[in-house]
Scaffold this active site. Sequence first.
Site, PDB file in Angstrom:
ATOM      1  N   ASP A 268      66.662  62.125  55.610  1.00 19.78           N
ATOM      2  CA  ASP A 268      66.332  61.692  54.254  1.00 19.78           C
ATOM      3  C   ASP A 268      66.482  62.827  53.249  1.00 19.78           C
ATOM      4  O   ASP A 268      66.031  63.951  53.482  1.00 19.78           O
ATOM      5  CB  ASP A 268      64.892  61.169  54.235  1.00 19.78           C
ATOM      6  CG  ASP A 268      64.434  60.771  52.851  1.00 19.78           C
ATOM      7  OD1 ASP A 268      64.995  59.820  52.295  1.00 19.78           O
ATOM      8  OD2 ASP A 268      63.517  61.434  52.313  1.00 19.78           O
ATOM      9  N   GLU A 303      71.425  61.784  53.715  1.00 14.04           N
ATOM     10  CA  GLU A 303      71.357  61.306  52.329  1.00 14.04           C
ATOM     11  C   GLU A 303      71.346  62.559  51.469  1.00 14.04           C
ATOM     12  O   GLU A 303      70.512  63.443  51.669  1.00 14.04           O
ATOM     13  CB  GLU A 303      70.093  60.488  52.081  1.00 14.04           C
ATOM     14  CG  GLU A 303      69.967  60.036  50.633  1.00 14.04           C
ATOM     15  CD  GLU A 303      68.572  59.543  50.283  1.00 14.04           C
ATOM     16  OE1 GLU A 303      68.450  58.768  49.322  1.00 14.04           O
ATOM     17  OE2 GLU A 303      67.604  59.957  50.958  1.00 14.04           O
TER      18      GLU A 303
END
Length: 609
Positions: A268, A303
Site C-alpha cells: 500500500d 501502489e
Amino acid sequence: MTFQTIVRSHKMRFGAELRENSTRFKIWAPKCKSIQLKLKGKRTLLDLEARKDGWHKIEVEGVKAGALYKYVLPDGMEIPDPTSRFQPEDVHSWSEVVDPRKFDWTDAEWRGRPWEEAIIYELHIGTFTQQGTFRAAIAKLDHLVMLGITAIQVMPIADFYGRFNWGYDGAMLFAPESAYGRPEDVKAFVDAAHERGLMVFLDVVFNHFGPHGNYLPSVSPIFTNRHSSPWGAGINYDDKGADVVRELVIEAAIYWVTEFHFDGLRLDAVHEIQDDSTTHILEIIAARVRAANPYRFLHLIVENSKNQERWLRRTSGRHPVHYTAQWNDDVHHLLHAAATGENTGYYADFDNLEERCERLGKALAEGFAYQGEIRPRKGEKVGEPSVGLPATAFVSYIQDHDQIGNRVFGDRITKLANVDAVKALTAVYLLLPQIPMLFMGEEWASTQPFPFFSDVPPDLRDAVLGGRQEELKNTPEHDDPSKPNVEDTVDPTLVSTFESAKLDWKNLSKQEHADWLWHYRQLIDIRKMEIIPRLPGLEGFSAHYEILGMKAVLISWRMGDGKMLRLYANLDNDSQSGVPPVIGRRVHLQGFAEEGVLGPWSVLWTVEI
C-alpha cells in the site's frame, strides 16, 4: 492436480515461537530495562532475560499452543505481544501462542501461475459474504473460477481495532484479523483457492500503523521524527534502531508468503515510505521475499502515486528487478472521467479535453499518463518515463476500493455512468495488455455501495467523522453542486455503514445482473484466448498511440508473439469519423464500427492475421 498433505511454519525471530515441549518468548524493547511475561491463569510473572541490544527473551517449559499471554512493562502497564501471531479478543487483549504446524496443507505441488495469466479480483473479506469470514469466502471461490478469475487480491487482514475496518489501520503485522477467523481459516482459504488454480495476493501496509492497538512505540523506536506521513511520524527505516525495524517489516512480508503461502503481496502507498538509507527498504523487501521463495511464481505489486519507473524495471531476461507491477491510477482516472464527465478532485488533472485524450493514449500505451510532467492539480512534477516498461508492469481497473470508497456514499461506477459507457470501459481494460483487476461485485454490477468504514472508540467517533468530511473535500464531489455534499457522508463508524457494503449475492438471480455477468465472462474468455497467449515476451517500447478525436484513440502493441494488437476506442456520446482503416482480424466489438466510423461508446479490438 494430485495433492499431498504438508505443513508449513516460518521460524520467527520475533514473538512467541513454539518448541517441542516449550515456548520461546522474545520481544525487542530497547526502551525498557526489564520485561515480564504474564500467562493467563498463572499468578506468577516471569522475568525475561534482558540483553544490551534491547532484546528480551525467555523460554518457558510446558507452555503449549492456545496459551494466552501478555507482557508487563516496568511501570506495570500490560500489553499484548506487538508481534503476536493471533489476537483472539482483539488488539488490546491477550495474545495467543499459535502452532502453525497444526494446519495440513494440500497444495504441495502448487507453484503459482505466471504473471501474464493474472486476472485479479480485489475483495474485502468482511464484506465479500454476509458472514464476513474466510471460511464463508471459500464457498464463493467456484463463482470466481466460473467468471475466469485467476488471482484474488485480499484487502489487508493485519489485526485492527474493533469489529470492522477497511484494513489499512492494522496494528499487528503478524496477526490476522480475528473477526475474519483464526490463522487456520486464512490458510484454509488460500489452500482452497490453490486447489481451484487461483493465486491469492495479500494487501500489506508498511507505511504506517493503525492508531489503536500498536504497542511498539511503548517499547521501541518504531517511529522517527526525521520523516512525516499523513498519519504522523514516519516509520523508522533509517534512524537509530532502524536495523531491527527494517527486519520486523521484512520478516512480516516473508511470513505471509511462507507460512500462509500467499502468492504475492500488494504494498500500500509506497510513496509514503520514507527511507534515506543507502539501500531503500523497498529494495530489501523485494529481494528477501523472492529469495525466500525461489521455486515459486511470486508476484509483488505496489501502489505508488509518484509513478516511479525505477521500482518496475526488468532484467535482460524480462524478469522484474524489484516489483512485478503497479496499480495504474492514471488509466482508472482517465476512463472514469470519460464515462462520468467528472473533472474535479482526482480527475482535475484531466479537465482539458484535448489534453485528456493525449493522456489517455499515453496511459493505455505506455503506463503512466504523466512521466515527469507537471500535474495541474498539485502543480508539481510527477512520474518517470515508463515507455520502456512492458504493459504487464501495470494493473488496470475501472473500480477499486479507493475510487469507490472515497465518495460521499461509496457509489459504484454503474450508478454514475450509463450502461453503454461502462460496457465500453470494460471492453477496454479487460482486453488491455496491462493486467486487469476487478473489484468484488463489479462483474454483476452490484448495487451495493462500498463506503469507507472504521470502528473506533466512542470518544473518537465525532473526530473520525469530521476527518472523513475534510478528506472528502479532495474528491470529485466536493466542487460539483450537482453531487452530494460532503457533510452528508455516511458515518464510517456505524455498524450499519459496514453492513451496507456487504455484497448482494442474491441479485445474481436477477436478469439485469446475470446479463452483466455474461458480459464480463465473455470478455474474460476473449482475454484468455486472444491476449494472454501473446503476453509472454512482450517488451517495452512496443506500443504506439494516435489521437483520432476529442475522446477517440487508436493504440497498437507489438505483442510477444510478434503479432500486432490494435485498439480502436471512441469514449464519447457522438460518433467518431475519420477512423483509419481497420487492420487485422476482429477480436471483439463493443458498440458499432464501419469503414471510417466508430459509433458512440464503441470499442474495437483487432489482431494481425
